[in-house]
Design a protein around this motif. Structure first.
Motif, PDB file in Angstrom:
ATOM      1  N   UNK A 246      34.767  11.671   2.321  1.00 17.51           N
ATOM      2  CA  UNK A 246      35.488  12.680   3.107  1.00 17.51           C
ATOM      3  C   UNK A 246      35.966  12.148   4.456  1.00 17.51           C
ATOM      4  N   UNK A 247      35.242  11.214   5.023  1.00 12.16           N
ATOM      5  CA  UNK A 247      35.575  10.716   6.365  1.00 12.16           C
ATOM      6  C   UNK A 247      35.517   9.186   6.387  1.00 12.16           C
ATOM      7  N   UNK A 248      36.428   8.530   5.685  1.00 12.78           N
ATOM      8  CA  UNK A 248      36.375   7.058   5.575  1.00 12.78           C
ATOM      9  C   UNK A 248      36.543   6.327   6.903  1.00 12.78           C
ATOM     10  N   UNK A 249      37.368   6.860   7.795  1.00 12.48           N
ATOM     11  CA  UNK A 249      37.537   6.202   9.095  1.00 12.48           C
ATOM     12  C   UNK A 249      36.237   6.226   9.888  1.00 12.48           C
ATOM     13  N   UNK A 250      35.505   7.332   9.795  1.00  9.58           N
ATOM     14  CA  UNK A 250      34.197   7.419  10.456  1.00  9.58           C
ATOM     15  C   UNK A 250      33.247   6.375   9.878  1.00  9.58           C
ATOM     16  N   UNK A 251      33.250   6.249   8.556  1.00  7.60           N
ATOM     17  CA  UNK A 251      32.356   5.303   7.896  1.00  7.60           C
ATOM     18  C   UNK A 251      32.687   3.869   8.290  1.00  7.60           C
ATOM     19  N   UNK A 252      33.972   3.540   8.332  1.00  8.81           N
ATOM     20  CA  UNK A 252      34.396   2.178   8.651  1.00  8.81           C
ATOM     21  C   UNK A 252      34.218   1.886  10.139  1.00  8.81           C
ATOM     22  N   UNK A 253      34.651   2.819  10.969  1.00  6.28           N
ATOM     23  CA  UNK A 253      34.707   2.569  12.403  1.00  6.28           C
ATOM     24  C   UNK A 253      33.384   2.590  13.114  1.00  6.28           C
ATOM     25  N   UNK A 254      32.436   3.412  12.646  1.00 11.59           N
ATOM     26  CA  UNK A 254      31.202   3.548  13.416  1.00 11.59           C
ATOM     27  C   UNK A 254      30.424   2.243  13.477  1.00 11.59           C
TER      28      UNK A 254
END
Length: 302
Positions: A246-254
């Motif tokens: 649901x939140x791939x940018x959160x997963x990648x960026x964090x």
């Protein structure tokens, strides 16, 4: 004012200018970097042992770590969530079965044990004759030289980076939101804004942020910076599988700079090969930006 910045960044720049096509040499450099990280963290532990009344400062270390971790985490996830709202959910292949989180957490625990071993040995050493600061400085310069060679020969080219807009966007959001979290943390702790920005510019690269901040602000704050970025990596390992769909940018960026190395296998298994170029680009940019911004902001502390 910027002499320290130039001295530390010079080995990184020199390393980045060295091309290398030999796989055996690249493998040797990768192994050497891993060993150098342990050595430098060990020396940081010895430096921490030389601090007067160390037990009094433990509360400060953990307080600073937790405040910055909370502020930067909230800021990062909020900014990356907005990026995901614009992009939408991840579509494509599913990842492979999840890696063992216990194995990854054990690797991080080893780093803490290395610092603890340095602290214990430091109790037996005399700071008058053991020049730990000089040794740490030379070890850091060698590490940055090797890291520069790694980045130059990672296979990433400027064209690849500029064409991956998602990776660029993730890196930019992580940078800006981290600074917002760093300013909030500095305000809560009554620290100078420049120090808060330096803490926020580690982007999960614990081995570098802890060393650079320890060199400029002392081993107490250096240890807090190390724990802050190490905890960020541990949190990333735990939340990547839950956030990816649901939140791939959160997963990648964090995961910050670790997206191109330590957390990359977790990202690939959770999101498939689709996210790999994005993770490598964002991690590559943050790896280059980290030491520049950390030392740049510290130079403003004066």
């Amino acid at each position: 004012m910027y002499s320290g910045l130039l001295i530390v960044l010079l080995p990184l720049a020199l390393g980045y200018g060295i091309p290398c096509r030999s796989r055996s040499i690249i493998h040797f450099i990768n192994v050497a970097v891993a060993r150098m990280v342990y050595l430098i963290l060990f020396l940081m532990g010895i430096s921490l042992a030389f601090v007067d009344d160390l037990s009094v400062h433990l509360g400060t270390i953990f307080t600073v770590c937790l405040v910055f971790l909370a502020c930067i985490t909230v800021a990062n996830l909020a900014g990356l969530w907005l990026l995901d709202v614009k992009r939408g959910r991840l579509e494509g292949e599913r990842g492979a079965p999840a890696l063992s989180k216990w194995a990854l957490l054990l690797d991080s625990a080893k780093l803490c044990l290395v610092i603890l071993a340095g602290v214990l040995l430091g109790q037996l050493l005399d700071p008058e004759w053991f020049a730990v600061e000089r040794l740490s400085e030379w070890a850091l310069m060698l590490l940055l030289l090797l890291i520069g060679i790694q980045l130059r020969n990672s296979g990433m080219r400027l064209r690849q980076i500029l064409l991956n807009r998602w990776g660029l966007a993730v890196a930019l959001v992580v940078m800006v939101s981290s600074w917002g979290g760093g300013l909030a943390g500095a305000w809560l702790l009554g620290m100078p804004a420049s120090q808060g920005l330096a803490f926020a510019s580690g982007y999960g690269w614990y081995s570098l942020s802890g060393i650079l901040i320890s060199d400029q602000l002392g081993p107490v704050l250096g240890s807090a910076a190390f724990l802050n970025d190490l905890a960020r990596e541990l949190v990333a390992i735990l939340i990547i599988p839950a956030l990816m769909r649901r939140h791939p940018s959160c997963a990648i960026g964090y995961g910050g700079a670790t997206a191109m190395d330590f957390t990359l296998p977790v990202l690939q298994r959770s999101g498939g090969v689709t996210v790999v170029p994005v993770a490598i680009v964002s991690g590559f940019i943050l790896s280059l930006a980290g030491p520049v911004f950390i030392l740049g902001f510290l130079s403003l502390t004066g």
